[in-house]
Design a protein around this motif. Sequence first.
Motif, PDB file in Angstrom:
ATOM      1  N   TYR A  57       0.833  -1.205   0.000  1.00  9.77           N
ATOM      2  CA  TYR A  57       0.000   0.000   0.000  1.00  9.77           C
ATOM      3  C   TYR A  57       0.869   1.257   0.000  1.00  9.77           C
ATOM      4  N   ASP A  58       1.862   1.298   0.889  1.00  6.71           N
ATOM      5  CA  ASP A  58       2.693   2.495   1.008  1.00  6.71           C
ATOM      6  C   ASP A  58       3.510   2.721  -0.258  1.00  6.71           C
ATOM      7  N   GLY A  59       4.001   1.629  -0.865  1.00 10.02           N
ATOM      8  CA  GLY A  59       4.780   1.766  -2.095  1.00 10.02           C
ATOM      9  C   GLY A  59       3.931   2.284  -3.250  1.00 10.02           C
ATOM     10  N   ILE A  60       2.744   1.709  -3.414  1.00  9.76           N
ATOM     11  CA  ILE A  60       1.854   2.164  -4.497  1.00  9.76           C
ATOM     12  C   ILE A  60       1.408   3.602  -4.269  1.00  9.76           C
ATOM     13  N   HIS A  61       1.122   3.940  -3.017  1.00  4.44           N
ATOM     14  CA  HIS A  61       0.740   5.323  -2.688  1.00  4.44           C
ATOM     15  C   HIS A  61       1.860   6.295  -3.046  1.00  4.44           C
ATOM     16  N   THR A  62       3.110   5.910  -2.762  1.00  4.62           N
ATOM     17  CA  THR A  62       4.253   6.773  -3.087  1.00  4.62           C
ATOM     18  C   THR A  62       4.420   6.929  -4.594  1.00  4.62           C
ATOM     19  N   LEU A  63       4.232   5.838  -5.327  1.00  8.63           N
ATOM     20  CA  LEU A  63       4.363   5.907  -6.788  1.00  8.63           C
ATOM     21  C   LEU A  63       3.287   6.799  -7.403  1.00  8.63           C
ATOM     22  N   LEU A  64       2.096   6.782  -6.835  1.00  5.51           N
ATOM     23  CA  LEU A  64       0.994   7.569  -7.397  1.00  5.51           C
ATOM     24  C   LEU A  64       1.025   9.021  -6.939  1.00  5.51           C
ATOM     25  N   ARG A  65       1.384   9.255  -5.681  1.00  3.72           N
ATOM     26  CA  ARG A  65       1.320  10.610  -5.125  1.00  3.72           C
ATOM     27  C   ARG A  65       2.671  11.281  -4.976  1.00  3.72           C
ATOM     28  N   GLY A  66       3.734  10.487  -4.999  1.00  2.00           N
ATOM     29  CA  GLY A  66       5.055  11.066  -4.760  1.00  2.00           C
ATOM     30  C   GLY A  66       5.285  11.274  -3.272  1.00  2.00           C
ATOM     31  N   GLU A  67       6.523  11.671  -2.902  1.00  2.00           N
ATOM     32  CA  GLU A  67       6.822  11.937  -1.497  1.00  2.00           C
ATOM     33  C   GLU A  67       7.930  12.974  -1.399  1.00  2.00           C
TER      34      GLU A  67
END
Length: 334
Positions: A117-127
């Motif tokens: 979840y955290d990896g996909i969220h980072t790929l979609l939203r950036g960090e």
Amino acid sequence: MSDATSDAGSDSDRGSGTDGQAGGESTFTVVVAAAANLGIAVAKLVAGLISGSSAMLSEAAHSVADTVTEVMLLTALKRSEKPADEDHPLGYGPERYIWAMLAAVATFIGGAVFSLYDGIHTLLRGEELGDPLVSYLVLAVAFLLEGFSLRTGLRQVRGEAARLRMPAPRYLRRTPDTAVKAVVMEDSAALAGLLLAGGGLLGGQLSGSGVWDGIASVLIGVLLVYVAWVLCRSNAQLLIGRPLPAGMRDGVREELLSVPHIVEVVELTTLIQGPSEMLIAAKIDFRDASTAAQIEWACEEAEQQLRERYPSIQRVYLDPTPGRAQRLAARAGG
């Protein structure tokens, strides 16, 4: 019948060792892993919050899941050691596989799902990337601690494999001691995860993009899914009921047929009940001229020989049964 000990998963012709030694080694291995993972989890969480790295947060979730796993494995080891009683006449050995199964599920839910979840969220939203220095320091310390924990587990695996005269990788695949198997697999995955997290941090630092960190987090999640699947499958096989390896079944048959008055093993059922617990049940054709007393003593001698060759055999049940030739003759005469 009687109690004895050895490794139920060995293909060796002889079993040796003591249940207390095996159980003590497994407990020590799990305690070392739990202590290491608890400290590492806190350090990774702090580093992840400071650096903003999703891979570091995934690694923190990974270590938390591993700590929960080790607590469950300790519970499994203690509860499975309870002696047989009226309510559980075959003992509590299989209970360790229930807790080990729950530990594998905890690895999946607590580590893999969060990492994905955290990896996909980072790929979609950036960090937003922070200072990675703390994360690098934590990764280095964690690598040393995980390496020490893995070394402890591998030392037990190599020792048991050498005692049973079989290759260590084969022992690790087939061992019914799923506690030490879980520790070795999880620590190996942890070291791989640390390398992935470090690669994600370095990629983000060099490129200025959080994509590398997100990819590292997803890969950590995939790695944990694999570990959870392997451990779930191993424990499920043992819960359903796994027989002794073919080599040991042949050895059991050989010992039975070497006993005077036994002429045929009509049917043989074997069951692994725990790392040091084997059950043998067989339908035996005795010589027709044997007396009741001779059959009774033959059963005693058969059990003694089996326990000498495979000390982990705890229960032996022999059922006098007409042989195949007698059955065919009876059918023909009927």
